[in-house]
Design a protein around this motif. Sequence first.
Motif, short mmCIF file in Angstrom:
data_model
loop_
_atom_site.label_atom_id
_atom_site.label_comp_id
_atom_site.label_asym_id
_atom_site.label_seq_id
_atom_site.Cartn_x
_atom_site.Cartn_y
_atom_site.Cartn_z
N ALA A 1 0.85 -1.19 0.00
CA ALA A 1 0.00 0.00 0.00
C ALA A 1 0.89 1.24 0.00
N VAL A 2 0.46 2.26 -0.74
CA VAL A 2 1.27 3.48 -0.89
C VAL A 2 0.60 4.71 -0.28
N SER A 3 -0.69 4.89 -0.59
CA SER A 3 -1.35 6.10 -0.10
C SER A 3 -2.86 5.90 0.02
N GLY A 4 -3.37 6.14 1.24
CA GLY A 4 -4.79 5.99 1.49
C GLY A 4 -5.45 7.33 1.75
N TYR A 5 -5.89 7.53 2.98
CA TYR A 5 -6.62 8.76 3.31
C TYR A 5 -5.77 10.01 3.18
N ARG A 6 -6.39 11.04 2.60
CA ARG A 6 -5.76 12.36 2.54
C ARG A 6 -6.80 13.40 2.93
N SER A 7 -6.42 14.29 3.79
CA SER A 7 -7.33 15.35 4.22
C SER A 7 -7.48 16.39 3.11
N TYR A 8 -8.43 17.25 3.27
CA TYR A 8 -8.65 18.35 2.32
C TYR A 8 -7.38 19.20 2.20
N ALA A 9 -6.77 19.49 3.35
CA ALA A 9 -5.57 20.32 3.37
C ALA A 9 -4.40 19.63 2.67
N THR A 10 -4.27 18.31 2.89
CA THR A 10 -3.18 17.57 2.24
C THR A 10 -3.36 17.55 0.74
N GLN A 11 -4.58 17.33 0.28
CA GLN A 11 -4.85 17.29 -1.17
C GLN A 11 -4.60 18.66 -1.79
N GLN B 1 -9.99 11.47 0.16
CA GLN B 1 -10.59 12.12 1.32
C GLN B 1 -11.77 11.32 1.88
N THR B 2 -12.38 10.46 1.06
CA THR B 2 -13.49 9.63 1.53
C THR B 2 -13.02 8.53 2.47
N GLY B 3 -11.74 8.15 2.39
CA GLY B 3 -11.23 7.04 3.18
C GLY B 3 -11.52 5.70 2.56
N LEU B 4 -12.02 5.70 1.32
CA LEU B 4 -12.39 4.45 0.64
C LEU B 4 -11.40 4.06 -0.46
N ALA B 5 -10.34 4.84 -0.65
CA ALA B 5 -9.39 4.59 -1.74
C ALA B 5 -7.99 4.30 -1.20
N MET B 6 -7.26 3.50 -1.97
CA MET B 6 -5.86 3.22 -1.64
C MET B 6 -5.07 3.07 -2.93
N ASP B 7 -3.92 3.70 -2.99
CA ASP B 7 -3.00 3.49 -4.09
C ASP B 7 -2.09 2.32 -3.75
N VAL B 8 -1.90 1.42 -4.72
CA VAL B 8 -1.16 0.18 -4.50
C VAL B 8 -0.09 0.04 -5.57
N SER B 9 1.07 -0.49 -5.18
CA SER B 9 2.14 -0.72 -6.16
C SER B 9 2.94 -1.96 -5.77
N SER B 10 4.04 -2.18 -6.50
CA SER B 10 4.86 -3.37 -6.27
C SER B 10 6.32 -3.07 -6.55
N ALA B 11 7.17 -3.98 -6.16
CA ALA B 11 8.61 -3.82 -6.38
C ALA B 11 8.91 -3.75 -7.87
#
Length: 321
Positions: A192-202, A231-241
Amino acid sequence: MNKRIVFSAAIGIIAIGVLWSKAEALTHSKPETAPIVASPSTKPTPKPSPEPSVAPSGGPTEPTKQPIEEPSVKPTDKPTGKPTPTGNINPPVKQPVKPADITALLAANLPELNFKKDSDGKIIVTNTSSNYILVNKKRMLSSTYVPKDLTVPNVPFSFSGSSPKKQMRREAALALESLFKAAKKDKIDLKAVSGYRSYATQKSIFQSNSDKKGEEVANRTSARPGQSEHQTGLAMDVSSASAGYDLVEKFGETTEGKWLAKHAAEHGFIIRFLKGKESITGYSYEPWHIRYIGKEVAKDITNKKVTLEQYFDTISATVNK
């Protein structure tokens, strides 16, 4: 001579008397056919039993009452969700969700029913607690919205230490754990790389990309504040080696990226920004960005090969016929 005669006569009289007595005894005796009283049995008398006894071969003068047995449920009986003969309720068998059921499920979450306009005329989504929330460039989250049930899923991340972007809403986090467990079983290494982001972070991310690439390019590769699914908390960015744990388009061509596209829906996720659908989503193809929406809907969307926007359009048309 006379004495002999007298003696013989006396003996004769006596003999006749004896014979007469025997005859009388035989005449007044009981017949041989009289019933014979049976002698008591030497077998012990059986003790009374609370259980019903078996009737003798001749049958009793009154019918013997038999106990009423309640039907029992065999261990092999399949649960039906209905009361069993013993009164217990078996767990219901989960039936596949039919398209009509999915339509009913989403009817209350149609985009046109869940929004309000702010003072600037922007569309602000209102069903923020729903898994079926639709956020895009036309539908925004308020600057103050923060999910209430954020938690960190127990999955490997591409970075160490604590960070808000490790978080997801609880249901989505549990689904991500299930997805990563299945990947590991298939010897697929995801992180996992990146999930929740606040309004300010985005807001900070978009500004940085805009400064580097220009606002037009930044608007195709990153969301403006309030327009991000993160920001919804329902998404995640995923990657691999194999992709250097970067969020790059080539991830979709890796073994891991292909596995993710094939199996994400089994755990309730969709690839949110599809290739060839940029004009609809407003974003470039992102094979790394997965969005939780629940298994039934995720499978239906994936099978139809449509975007979330297109899917809701179809549901809306069906409901409003």
